[in-house]
Each structure stands twice: as C-alpha cells, then as structure tokens.
Design an enzyme around this catalytic site. Structure first.
Site, PDB file in Angstrom:
ATOM      1  N   ARG A  15      26.154 -16.463  26.736  1.00  0.00           N
ATOM      2  CA  ARG A  15      26.336 -16.714  28.178  1.00  0.00           C
ATOM      3  C   ARG A  15      25.181 -16.041  28.892  1.00  0.00           C
ATOM      4  O   ARG A  15      24.960 -14.831  28.720  1.00  0.00           O
ATOM      5  CB  ARG A  15      27.659 -16.151  28.687  1.00  0.00           C
ATOM      6  CG  ARG A  15      27.683 -16.071  30.224  1.00  0.00           C
ATOM      7  CD  ARG A  15      29.019 -15.715  30.815  1.00  0.00           C
ATOM      8  NE  ARG A  15      29.939 -16.838  30.703  1.00  0.00           N
ATOM      9  CZ  ARG A  15      31.067 -16.927  31.390  1.00  0.00           C
ATOM     10  NH1 ARG A  15      31.423 -15.975  32.232  1.00  0.00           N
ATOM     11  NH2 ARG A  15      31.859 -17.966  31.239  1.00  0.00           N
TER      12      ARG A  15
ATOM     13  N   HIS B 147      28.231 -25.579  31.832  1.00  0.00           N
ATOM     14  CA  HIS B 147      29.337 -24.788  31.266  1.00  0.00           C
ATOM     15  C   HIS B 147      30.130 -25.700  30.323  1.00  0.00           C
ATOM     16  O   HIS B 147      31.263 -26.078  30.599  1.00  0.00           O
ATOM     17  CB  HIS B 147      30.216 -24.272  32.411  1.00  0.00           C
ATOM     18  CG  HIS B 147      31.151 -23.166  32.015  1.00  0.00           C
ATOM     19  ND1 HIS B 147      31.154 -22.598  30.761  1.00  0.00           N
ATOM     20  CD2 HIS B 147      32.132 -22.530  32.713  1.00  0.00           C
ATOM     21  CE1 HIS B 147      32.081 -21.656  30.711  1.00  0.00           C
ATOM     22  NE2 HIS B 147      32.694 -21.606  31.884  1.00  0.00           N
TER      23      HIS B 147
ATOM     24  N   GLN C  25      33.844 -25.127  28.854  1.00  0.00           N
ATOM     25  CA  GLN C  25      34.876 -25.314  29.882  1.00  0.00           C
ATOM     26  C   GLN C  25      35.326 -26.784  29.939  1.00  0.00           C
ATOM     27  O   GLN C  25      36.485 -27.089  30.242  1.00  0.00           O
ATOM     28  CB  GLN C  25      34.304 -24.865  31.238  1.00  0.00           C
ATOM     29  CG  GLN C  25      35.246 -25.017  32.421  1.00  0.00           C
ATOM     30  CD  GLN C  25      36.287 -23.916  32.526  1.00  0.00           C
ATOM     31  OE1 GLN C  25      35.990 -22.751  32.387  1.00  0.00           O
ATOM     32  NE2 GLN C  25      37.528 -24.304  32.775  1.00  0.00           N
TER      33      GLN C  25
ATOM     34  N   ASP D 105      35.242 -24.904  42.730  1.00  0.00           N
ATOM     35  CA  ASP D 105      34.686 -23.719  42.064  1.00  0.00           C
ATOM     36  C   ASP D 105      34.193 -22.767  43.160  1.00  0.00           C
ATOM     37  O   ASP D 105      34.059 -23.166  44.332  1.00  0.00           O
ATOM     38  CB  ASP D 105      33.529 -24.164  41.143  1.00  0.00           C
ATOM     39  CG  ASP D 105      32.916 -23.017  40.334  1.00  0.00           C
ATOM     40  OD1 ASP D 105      33.594 -21.985  40.151  1.00  0.00           O
ATOM     41  OD2 ASP D 105      31.755 -23.156  39.906  1.00  0.00           O
TER      42      ASP D 105
ATOM     43  N   CYS E 125      38.081 -23.694  37.443  1.00  0.00           N
ATOM     44  CA  CYS E 125      37.723 -23.023  36.182  1.00  0.00           C
ATOM     45  C   CYS E 125      38.095 -21.543  36.204  1.00  0.00           C
ATOM     46  O   CYS E 125      38.256 -20.932  35.145  1.00  0.00           O
ATOM     47  CB  CYS E 125      36.234 -23.187  35.913  1.00  0.00           C
ATOM     48  SG  CYS E 125      35.183 -22.622  37.255  1.00  0.00           S
TER      49      CYS E 125
ATOM     50  N   ARG F 174      41.234 -22.939  27.384  1.00  0.00           N
ATOM     51  CA  ARG F 174      39.929 -22.433  26.937  1.00  0.00           C
ATOM     52  C   ARG F 174      40.027 -21.923  25.501  1.00  0.00           C
ATOM     53  O   ARG F 174      39.140 -22.131  24.689  1.00  0.00           O
ATOM     54  CB  ARG F 174      39.436 -21.279  27.833  1.00  0.00           C
ATOM     55  CG  ARG F 174      39.188 -21.596  29.294  1.00  0.00           C
ATOM     56  CD  ARG F 174      38.118 -22.626  29.521  1.00  0.00           C
ATOM     57  NE  ARG F 174      36.867 -22.342  28.857  1.00  0.00           N
ATOM     58  CZ  ARG F 174      35.975 -21.396  29.206  1.00  0.00           C
ATOM     59  NH1 ARG F 174      36.191 -20.653  30.269  1.00  0.00           N
ATOM     60  NH2 ARG F 174      34.860 -21.214  28.527  1.00  0.00           N
TER      61      ARG F 174
HETATM   62  N1  NVA Z   1      29.986 -21.477  38.893  1.00  0.00           N
HETATM   63  C1  NVA Z   1      30.622 -20.313  38.359  1.00  0.00           C
HETATM   64  C2  NVA Z   1      31.465 -20.653  37.176  1.00  0.00           C
HETATM   65  C3  NVA Z   1      32.244 -19.488  36.609  1.00  0.00           C
HETATM   66  C4  NVA Z   1      33.066 -19.865  35.412  1.00  0.00           C
HETATM   67  C5  NVA Z   1      29.574 -19.265  38.012  1.00  0.00           C
HETATM   68  O1  NVA Z   1      28.584 -19.618  37.374  1.00  0.00           O
HETATM   69  O2  NVA Z   1      29.747 -18.106  38.389  1.00  0.00           O
HETATM   70  N1   CP Z   2      36.011 -20.025  33.520  1.00  0.00           N
HETATM   71  C1   CP Z   2      35.291 -19.058  32.955  1.00  0.00           C
HETATM   72  O1   CP Z   2      34.273 -19.282  32.317  1.00  0.00           O
HETATM   73  O2   CP Z   2      35.796 -17.809  33.135  1.00  0.00           O
HETATM   74  P1   CP Z   2      35.088 -16.437  32.736  1.00  0.00           P
HETATM   75  O3   CP Z   2      33.895 -16.278  33.654  1.00  0.00           O
HETATM   76  O4   CP Z   2      36.133 -15.385  32.964  1.00  0.00           O
HETATM   77  O5   CP Z   2      34.659 -16.505  31.315  1.00  0.00           O
END
Ligand code: NVA
Ligand code: CP
Length: 331
Positions: free
Chosen positions: A108, A135, A138, A232, A273, A318
């Site tokens: 990540r 992502h 997800q 989101d 998400c 997930r």
């Molecule tokens: N758009 C958000 C998704 C988190 C799962 C981020 O990148 O922070």
């Molecule tokens: N939805 C998601 O990716 O959550 P986290 O940021 O907690 O991993």
C-alpha cells in the site's frame, strides 16, 4: 479453459478479464462460506507473505493478516516507518530482497509505478493494497457485496459514485462496473473528474460487457432510480490537510443525504469503502467541525446508520475476497 491465476500479480483490475473477476468473486463467496461454517482451510501452509504499508490501514492490513493466517501462512507486517524502503533502499532492491524471502508481497503506497516495479523485480505475486490511482482489492469485496444484495444478477444495475471522481475509489469503481456490465454514473464537481484516457478505456470495455460510464454534476439526476449509491472521503491519504477547506466547499453539494437516498430505487443500498467521516467521533471530524462547522461530510450519519447501509458487510467482505486473491495467485 478453466481460470488459472497462479503466479499472477494483482495490480489493477484492468489487467483482469471479466471471467477472471467472476472467478475471484466465486472464490470469495466460497471462502466466506468456509469461514462462516468454521471449516478449516489452511490451503497455503508453509508459505509466507510480507505486507508493506507506506500509508495507514485498518481493513486492508487486518484482511491480509487474518486471511493469510486462516490459509496457514506466516505474515510479516512492515509499517510506514520501519523498513529501509524508499529512504535507504530503492524499490528495486527491496523487491529483489523480499522476493527471496517471501511467496507474496502486499503493497500500500503512493505511486502505482512503485507497486508495478515491485511486481516486476520481486519475481513473486504482488497485491496492490491501494495506491493514489487504484484500490483493486476493495473491488472484489464491493462487487461481492453488490452480488449478495442483488442475487438475480448485477449486470445492468445503476451504480452511482458521489464525490471525488478522480481518486483511487472513483477510478477503481468505474473499472469494476465496466468489467461487470453495470451502469456507472460519476457525480461530482467538474474539476475532480477522472483522467480522460481511463474513461475511454472503460467505455471501450463497456462495448463488450453492456455496461456504461457517464458523468453529471446534478446529484438528483444521478440518484434517480439508482440501485447502489457509493461515496468516499473528500481528502484521500497522501493529500495535504490544507485541501479540506476547498474540498468541503466543492463537495458539500454531493453529500449522500436521506433526500438523495429517497430518489434512488426503493431497494437501493448505500456503500462506502471506509473509513468514513459521518460524525465528529474522530480527531479529524472534530477538528473539521470546529473549523468549518460541518459535522458530517461525504455521507449523512442517518444514511450511514440506515437499514440501506451495507458498509460493515462490505468491510467483512474485504477479508474473504483478499483471501481469495491470495489463494488464486499463490496456489
Ligand atoms: N480514497 C481513500 C480510500 C481509503 C480506503 C484514500 O485513498 O484515502
Ligand atoms: N477500505 C480500506 O482500504 O480501509 P483501510 O484504509 O482501513 O485499509
């Protein structure tokens, strides 16, 4: 020919055919059944994986950890500050080292090119646990959740995403809907639109699958007769905190409220998400309330907590779907 994903990395949903995605969805459902019935499934005993996180996480990290342990694997977690990667060691060298130790790598981070380089240089399957652009893990959880709620079929459903249309979730949901033949509607401000090249790619995919991709800045028109309403957060990980003032101003008209849900189909579901700013019970939520007088952001608390909300089913999925992705690529 049966689907075989063994040895393949999972970097973008775009790299997978509709048939391969359907296979991952089916496998996720099987793993959910095994977990629910308490049936052991230590199919990958003796293997080890590493989780590399440059950004924070709750769901993705826990899904990979529990998923790996249920499959009988060993897991190492490296947090944003505790490896040499980036500061003292290049992505390429990190990949070549970790590929010698581990059977699979989760990453990540920020740049999509980093996860791609890891995959190219490590020689083992790499899973994208979120980049600025996509992502993809997800997506399997989300489409599994949609399938569970529309058991007669998800092709042709109207799927509306409200908010920042060019973030990793907007991009990924547009791809997922296109691949599976849903009608994706992106509803957000004109300056937060996805990249034209990606939109064109998705439209081409839709010619094969029967889906569609459209955009509007009219929330009422978008919500009308929708089957799935998704949103989101307004400022994603890695974006500067200073953006909050501007984003609140431009995204407030796109908040998912009870009135918006009322325009959707009577059986419509709400998805997110997570994490979500639906109240002030977080330090950022509290801070925003103090600074801007806004107590709920992308979704109204009453929608988040409503009967139509599927956010915690989605979060649970997930785990099942990430297990499926690991199993399919490591078996
Ligand atoms: N758009 C958000 C998704 C988190 C799962 C981020 O990148 O922070
Ligand atoms: N939805 C998601 O990716 O959550 P986290 O940021 O907690 O991993």
């Amino acid at each position: 020919m049966p689907v075989n994903l063994s040895g393949k990395s999972y970097l973008r949903l775009l790299d997978f055919s509709t048939e391969q995605i359907e296979y991952l969805l089916k496998l996720s459902k099987n793993f959910k059944d095994l977990k629910r019935t308490g049936t052991p499934h230590r199919y990958l005993e003796g293997k080890n994986i590493v989780l590399l996180f440059q950004k924070t996480s709750t769901r993705t990290r826990c899904a990979f950890e529990v998923g790996a342990m249920d499959l009988g694997m060993g897991v190492t977690y490296l947090d944003p500050g505790s490896s040499q990667m980036g500061k003292k060691e290049s992505i390429e060298d990190t990949a070549r080292v970790l590929g010698r130790f581990y059977d699979g790598i989760e990453f990540r981070g920020f740049k999509q090119s980093d996860v791609e380089e890891l995959a190219e240089k490590s020689g083992v399957p790499v899973w994208n646990g979120l980049t600025d652009e996509f992502h993809p893990t997800q997506m399997i959880a989300d489409m599994l959740t949609v399938k569970e709620n529309f058991p007669t079929g998800i092709k042709g459903l109207k799927f509306v995403f409200f908010g920042d249309l060019r973030n990793n979730m907007g991009n990924s949901l547009m791809v997922a809907c296109s691949k599976l033949g849903l009608h994706f509607v992106g509803c957000g401000p004109k300056d937060l639109q996805p990249e034209a090249g990606l939109v064109d790619t998705c439209k081409k995919i839709c010619e094969e699958t029967g889906g569609s991709v459209t955009f509007t800045d009219d929330p009422k028109a978008a919500a009308k007769d929708a089957n799935v309403i998704y949103t989101d957060i307004w400022v994603s990980m890695g974006e500067p905190e200073e953006l909050w003032a501007q984003r609140i101003k431009e995204l407030e008209p796109f908040r998912v409220t009870k009135d918006i849900m009322a325009l959707a189909d009577k059986d419509a579901i709400f998805m997110h998400c997570l994490p979500s700013f639906h109240d002030t019970n977080t330090t950022i939520g509290e801070d925003i309330a103090k600074k801007f007088g806004v107590t709920e952001m992308e979704v109204a608390d009453e929608v988040f907590e409503s009967k139509q909300s599927r956010v915690f089913d989605e979060a649970e999925n997930r785990m099942h779907s990430i297990k499926a992705i690991m199993y399919a690529t490591l078996r």
